[in-house]
Structure formats: C-alpha cells, structure tokens
Design a protein around this motif. Structure first.
Motif, PDB file in Angstrom:
ATOM      1  N   ASP A 153       0.796  -1.402   0.062  1.00  0.00           N
ATOM      2  CA  ASP A 153       0.022  -0.063   0.116  1.00  0.00           C
ATOM      3  C   ASP A 153       0.747   1.322  -0.074  1.00  0.00           C
ATOM      4  O   ASP A 153       0.677   2.301  -0.816  1.00  0.00           O
ATOM      5  N   SER A 154       1.923   1.302   0.978  1.00  0.00           N
ATOM      6  CA  SER A 154       2.850   2.550   0.889  1.00  0.00           C
ATOM      7  C   SER A 154       3.528   2.610  -0.385  1.00  0.00           C
ATOM      8  O   SER A 154       3.872   3.680  -0.663  1.00  0.00           O
TER       9      SER A 154
ATOM     10  N   ALA B 179      -0.937   8.892   7.687  1.00  0.00           N
ATOM     11  CA  ALA B 179      -0.091   9.638   6.838  1.00  0.00           C
ATOM     12  C   ALA B 179       1.434   8.658   6.415  1.00  0.00           C
ATOM     13  O   ALA B 179       1.624   7.922   7.324  1.00  0.00           O
ATOM     14  N   ASP B 180       1.639   8.748   5.039  1.00  0.00           N
ATOM     15  CA  ASP B 180       2.917   7.992   4.603  1.00  0.00           C
ATOM     16  C   ASP B 180       3.862   8.987   4.129  1.00  0.00           C
ATOM     17  O   ASP B 180       3.350  10.005   3.178  1.00  0.00           O
ATOM     18  N   PHE B 181       5.256   9.318   4.408  1.00  0.00           N
ATOM     19  CA  PHE B 181       6.021  10.186   4.196  1.00  0.00           C
ATOM     20  C   PHE B 181       7.152   9.681   3.554  1.00  0.00           C
ATOM     21  O   PHE B 181       7.795   8.583   3.454  1.00  0.00           O
ATOM     22  N   PHE B 182       7.156  10.280   2.073  1.00  0.00           N
ATOM     23  CA  PHE B 182       8.212   9.725   1.405  1.00  0.00           C
ATOM     24  C   PHE B 182       9.489  10.681   1.082  1.00  0.00           C
ATOM     25  O   PHE B 182      10.450  10.658   0.641  1.00  0.00           O
TER      26      PHE B 182
ATOM     27  N   VAL C 141       5.414  12.593  -5.284  1.00  0.00           N
ATOM     28  CA  VAL C 141       4.473  13.059  -4.294  1.00  0.00           C
ATOM     29  C   VAL C 141       5.482  12.931  -2.951  1.00  0.00           C
ATOM     30  O   VAL C 141       6.313  12.110  -2.981  1.00  0.00           O
ATOM     31  N   LYS C 142       5.229  13.836  -1.894  1.00  0.00           N
ATOM     32  CA  LYS C 142       6.219  13.852  -0.960  1.00  0.00           C
ATOM     33  C   LYS C 142       5.415  13.286   0.364  1.00  0.00           C
ATOM     34  O   LYS C 142       6.151  12.660   1.007  1.00  0.00           O
TER      35      LYS C 142
END
Length: 175
Positions: free
Chosen positions: A5-6, A93-96, A133-134
């Motif tokens: 998913d991430s 939230a997922d941070f990239f 995307v960030k």
C-alpha cells in the motif's frame, strides 16, 4: 519495511488527484529538524477537505442557523447550511520526502471510498513544479446530525454526496 500500500502511494502523480490548492509554507511551519512539522500536514488535510465541503457540498459552517435537525437552513445569501457535520474518525500518513519553508506546496485531494454516511479522503502533498509526491495522507469523515452527533438513518445529505462523487476514484484506478 514498506508495505505494498505504501509503495503504491509513493507512485502517486498529480493526475491521481482531482482538486488542488496551493500552500505557501511559513517559517514557523518548520520543526527543529528543519522540515515541515507533522501537525502542519493535519492542517493541510483539514483546509483542502473543508474547502471542498464548503464549495462543492454545501457544508458551509458559517451559514448554518437552523436549530431543528432534518431541515437545511437558507441564508440571505441563498446558501444552504448543512444539518450535518463531518467528524474525523481515523487518519494515516505516509511520508516519502521532506518539505520545508520556503517551499510552495500543491495539495491534491481525492475520495477513495464513499459509503452511506462516511468518506475516506486522500491528500497528496507535492512541491510546486515537481511530479513526485512527498506525502500521502488518508482520513475518514463520518457525517452526523449536527444537533444529535449521531449518524442519520438516511446517511449523508444528497448535496454532500453529489459533491463528494466528483472526486471519487473511478473503478480500476489505483487506490
């Protein structure tokens, strides 16, 4: 370890979102590690979703003045106030990649799921002019009657549903 998913969210592009808002970061948005404080992301979620709810779904909290549940109120401006409000029941939230002041951000919004009385939003954070995307965040609103704070047996108001459907991810799109 990154989940499927991430990893899928990390592939998001601007074209995956149907509505955007610009946000100029501010000096005090940074935390002591010189990147956007996590709490600021929550403000961005709230701002873009509530902008959509007000402009497209008729949920203007400033036009509500009818104390009787079940009857939308009209104001002198012709706007209709909603008898319902959305309560946030979950966030993720997922941070990239980091963003920070003085970055100009573009915040994207879409609807991943729409049920009888709830919506699951997705928010993508992009730096202006960049495609990657960030951060991708999701959160769920449950719509309840303003006066009782309970879900209506009829579900959300029809105008709200119609507005949310405009951003609903189409069948087969990547969630």
């Amino acid at each position: 370890m990154a989940t499927a998913d991430s990893l899928s969210k990390k592939q998001r592009k601007r074209s995956d979102y149907g509505f955007f808002q610009a946000h100029q970061t501010r000096w005090f948005d940074n935390d002591m590690y010189a990147h956007l404080n996590n709490a600021v992301y929550t403000h961005l979620f709230d701002t873009i979703a509530n902008t959509w709810l007000i402009k497209e779904c008729g949920m203007d909290p400033f036009s509500y003045n009818n104390p009787t549940p079940g009857h939308s109120s009209s104001t002198s401006s012709g706007k209709v106030g909603a008898d319902m409000i959305g309560l946030i029941v979950s966030t993720h939230a997922d941070f990239f990649a980091s963003v920070r002041f003085p970055d100009l951000l573009e915040v994207g919004l879409r609807v991943n799921r729409l049920s009888k009385s709830s919506v699951t939003w997705e928010v993508g954070i992009f730096k202006s002019g960049e495609e990657d995307v960030k951060m991708v965040g999701t959160y769920t609103h449950v719509f309840v009657l303003r006066e009782t704070m309970r879900v209506s047996k009829d579900g959300m108001e029809e105008k709200t549903r119609r507005g949310l459907e405009k951003l609903l991810v189409k069948e087969g799109a990547k969630l």
